[in-house]
Design a protein around this motif. Structure first.
Motif, PDB file in Angstrom:
ATOM      1  N   TRP A   1       0.833  -1.202   0.000  1.00 43.11           N
ATOM      2  CA  TRP A   1       0.000   0.000   0.000  1.00 43.11           C
ATOM      3  C   TRP A   1       0.871   1.257   0.000  1.00 43.11           C
ATOM      4  CZ3 TRP A   1      -2.257   3.029   4.449  1.00 43.11           C
ATOM      5  CH2 TRP A   1      -3.216   3.942   3.999  1.00 43.11           C
TER       6      TRP A   1
ATOM      7  N   LEU B   1       1.001   4.194  -2.667  1.00 40.86           N
ATOM      8  CA  LEU B   1       0.812   5.599  -2.293  1.00 40.86           C
ATOM      9  C   LEU B   1       1.920   6.488  -2.849  1.00 40.86           C
ATOM     10  CD1 LEU B   1      -0.227   5.295   1.463  1.00 40.86           C
ATOM     11  CD2 LEU B   1      -1.678   6.049  -0.435  1.00 40.86           C
TER      12      LEU B   1
ATOM     13  N   ASN C   1      -1.653  11.396  -1.678  1.00 39.21           N
ATOM     14  CA  ASN C   1      -2.375  10.135  -1.870  1.00 39.21           C
ATOM     15  C   ASN C   1      -3.023   9.636  -0.579  1.00 39.21           C
ATOM     16  OD1 ASN C   1      -2.021   9.830  -4.647  1.00 39.21           O
ATOM     17  ND2 ASN C   1       0.032   9.011  -4.361  1.00 39.21           N
TER      18      ASN C   1
ATOM     19  N   GLU D   1      -6.901   8.820  -0.232  1.00 36.74           N
ATOM     20  CA  GLU D   1      -7.344   7.463   0.100  1.00 36.74           C
ATOM     21  C   GLU D   1      -8.029   7.356   1.457  1.00 36.74           C
ATOM     22  OE1 GLU D   1      -5.309   4.034  -0.832  1.00 36.74           O
ATOM     23  OE2 GLU D   1      -4.850   4.700  -2.851  1.00 36.74           O
TER      24      GLU D   1
ATOM     25  N   TYR E   1     -11.999   9.250   1.291  1.00 37.88           N
ATOM     26  CA  TYR E   1     -12.172   7.822   0.989  1.00 37.88           C
ATOM     27  C   TYR E   1     -13.296   7.585  -0.017  1.00 37.88           C
ATOM     28  CZ  TYR E   1     -13.483   2.953   1.522  1.00 37.88           C
ATOM     29  OH  TYR E   1     -13.804   1.648   1.261  1.00 37.88           O
TER      30      TYR E   1
ATOM     31  N   SER F   1     -10.104   3.544  -3.584  1.00 39.80           N
ATOM     32  CA  SER F   1      -9.135   3.531  -2.488  1.00 39.80           C
ATOM     33  C   SER F   1      -8.642   2.123  -2.164  1.00 39.80           C
ATOM     34  CB  SER F   1      -9.762   4.141  -1.233  1.00 39.80           C
ATOM     35  OG  SER F   1      -8.830   4.135  -0.176  1.00 39.80           O
TER      36      SER F   1
ATOM     37  N   PHE G   1      -7.157   1.859   0.827  1.00 41.75           N
ATOM     38  CA  PHE G   1      -7.099   1.960   2.286  1.00 41.75           C
ATOM     39  C   PHE G   1      -7.889   0.849   2.964  1.00 41.75           C
ATOM     40  CE2 PHE G   1      -8.907   3.889   6.252  1.00 41.75           C
ATOM     41  CZ  PHE G   1      -7.742   3.834   6.996  1.00 41.75           C
TER      42      PHE G   1
END
Length: 140
Positions: free
Chosen positions: A27, A31, A40, A44, A48, A53, A55
Motif C-alpha cells: 500500500w 501511495l 495520496n 485514500e 475515501y 481507495s 485503504f
C-alpha cells in the motif's frame, strides 16, 4: 512441561504479522507512485472512496492481524471458527471490492493488492487448520 506457545503457533503468528506488514508495504508503494504519499494518503483516507481507495484493503489486513493474534496468540484458541470468520469476511469483501471498484484501472496494484490479500488470507486458514491445530492435537 508445556511451552507457553507452540513453535508452529508462533510461526502462524509470524505469518499473520507478515500479512499485515506485506500489505502495508504494498500500500505504501502504491501511495508513493503518483502525487506523493501525503497527497495520496489524503485522497485514500480523508476523501475515501470505496471504488478507488486501497485503504480498506489495508484495514482488512489490520482486522485479520488483530483478530487472529487476539484469538490464537493471546487467548490461544484451539478451534478454527475465528480463522473461518476472518477468511469469510476477507474473501467476501475482496470479491465485492473487485466487482464494484475501479481498482483494475489503476494498473498493477489494482490487481496485486486484492489478489495478495485474498491469497494470504487463505494461506493463513490452511496453515492454521492443517498445521497448527493438527500438530498441537498430535502433541497432546
Amino acid at each position: 512441561k508445556r511451552k507457553a506457545i507452540s513453535d508452529v503457533r508462533r510461526t502462524f503468528c509470524l505469518f499473520v504479522t507478515f500479512d499485515l506488514l506485506f500489505i502495508s508495504l504494498l500500500w505504501i508503494i502504491e501511495l508513493n507512485t503518483k502525487d506523493g504519499i501525503q497527497k495520496n494518503l489524503e485522497n485514500e483516507i480523508i476523501k475515501y472512496n470505496f471504488k478507488t481507495s486501497f485503504f480498506d484493503i489495508f484495514v482488512l489486513a489490520f482486522f485479520r492481524f488483530f483478530v487472529l493474534l487476539l484469538a490464537y496468540a493471546i487467548v490461544k484458541l484451539r478451534h478454527w471458527w475465528v480463522i473461518a470468520v476472518t477468511t469469510l469476511v476477507s474473501s467476501a469483501f475482496l470479491i465485492v471490492k473487485v466487482i464494484l471498484s475501479e481498482l483494475l484501472t489503476k494498473g498493477a496494484f489494482g490487481y496485486l493488492l486484492p489478489i495478495v490479500s485474498f491469497v494470504i488470507a487463505w494461506l493463513e486458514t490452511w496453515f492454521l487448520d492443517f498445521k497448527v491445530l493438527t500438530q498441537e492435537a498430535e502433541e497432546e
